[in-house]
Design a protein around this motif. Structure first.
Motif: not given
Ligand code: SF4
Length: 331
Positions: A305-331
């Motif tokens: 979420l809230n990601c301003d990069r359209e390609k390449g590598n991004v360092r992120v923090k996982i904010v939800s991992a329930k039922h194997g669905i992974y949601i993150a924000v830039p770290a």
């Protein structure tokens, strides 16, 4: 709206996303999501889908071979007795290869049931016959009102004709496909319609192998829509003030459990991230929400979420991992 076709060559895995691929919640039931578009604009939609969506920027479609190869592998891991439930966050009948997909899923050794949810707008005698020949076991039909005006209002589109959906329900009930009618109960809006739907389900003989009705509770979601005039219930109120009294009054089973569908607990596919963990993902596609991107790491989709990069590598923090669905924000 950007359209993304996901094939084996796309480099996008089919685990980790809520929008497409496979969702495994640790049972014998796999949610199979081949696409995510919708033709309605229901004012209570939990995922803000449809042509009038204010938050959805992308549509996804997974190639049939690719999604079947994933299901085969996961079904082997789960063992005998798997149900594949096609329940895209949208209308699954918009997926062009739906009958072929159903036939492929039905041919997997461990799969005993293939079911699907639909809003019913694209069901005709011909499409029902084609789904029946493909081996579909059950349709969960969203029917929220019998009254034509209210049904149209609840579809969010002017062309909605509930008579077509009612006729389709009658046709399904006559076919080899089991019918489960699945209205969303919207307290303050369709209270008077639920008894009519119960009587309709009884009249047409819905539910042979499975329950006839699966009344759903309305829940508010951050990215969903909430209709005006709704009185949101707690789970206690839903069971004790609505389902139980209706069960008694109409002598019709309304409280259903996973066991009624043969669903049992089974090990989950490997969890790759925990909530709070930091990782690096490679951005591979736009996300479903504005400002969201699809990242990939450890063979899983991570929605950033809230990601301003359209390609390449991004360092992120996982904010939800329930039922194997992974949601993150830039770290
Ligand atoms: S509730 Fe279902 S049918 Fe209605 S807009 Fe949402 S996804 Fe489409």
């Amino acid at each position: 709206m950007t359209h993304i076709r996901i094939t084996e060559d796309s480099g996008i895995p089919l685990l980790g996303s809520l929008y497409f691929g496979i969702i495994d919640r640790g049972t014998s039931l796999l949610q199979v999501r081949p696409s995510c578009g919708c033709n309605l604009n229901c004012p209570f939609c939990s995922v803000d889908a449809g042509p009038a969506s204010r938050t959805r920027a992308t549509s996804y479609e997974v190639s049939r071979d690719y999604i079947v190869s994933y299901v085969k592998e996961i079904a082997r891991f789960k063992g005998d007795g798997v149900e594949c439930h096609i329940d895209s966050p949208g209308e699954p009948m918009l997926y062009k290869e739906l009958s072929g997909l159903i036939a492929d899923l039905r041919a997997i050794h461990e799969v005993v049931t293939v079911s699907m949810q639909t809003n019913g707008t694209l069901l005709t005698a011909d499409t029902i016959r084609s789904l029946e020949s493909a081996g579909l076991d059950r349709i969960n039909l969203s029917l929220h009102a019998i009254d034509p005006d209210l049904a149209r209002q609840l579809s969010g589109v002017p062309w909605f004709d509930v008579t077509r959906v009612i006729n389709a329900a009658r046709e399904i009930a006559k076919s080899r496909i089991d019918l489960l009618i699945a209205p969303v109960f919207l307290p303050g809006i369709n209270d008077a319609e639920i008894p009519r739907i119960i009587q309709f389900a009884r009249e047409i003989g819905a539910g042979r192998r499975f329950p006839a009705l699966g009344i759903q509770k309305f829940e508010r979601y951050r990215y969903g829509r909430t209709p005006r005039g709704i009185k949101v219930q707690s789970w206690w109120q839903f069971y004790n003030r609505s389902l139980k009294p209706w069960e008694k009054e109409y002598n019709f089973r309304l409280i259903i459990r996973p066991q009624d569908f043969g669903t049992v607990r089974r090990p989950m596919v490997k969890k790759c991230f925990e909530k709070g963990e930091k990782t690096t993902v490679e951005i591979r596609a736009p996300g479903w929400l504005n400002g969201e991107m699809i990242g990939v790491a450890k063979d899983r989709v991570v929605s950033v979420l809230n990601c301003d990069r359209e390609k390449g590598n991004v360092r992120v923090k996982i904010v939800s991992a329930k039922h194997g669905i992974y949601i993150a924000v830039p770290a």
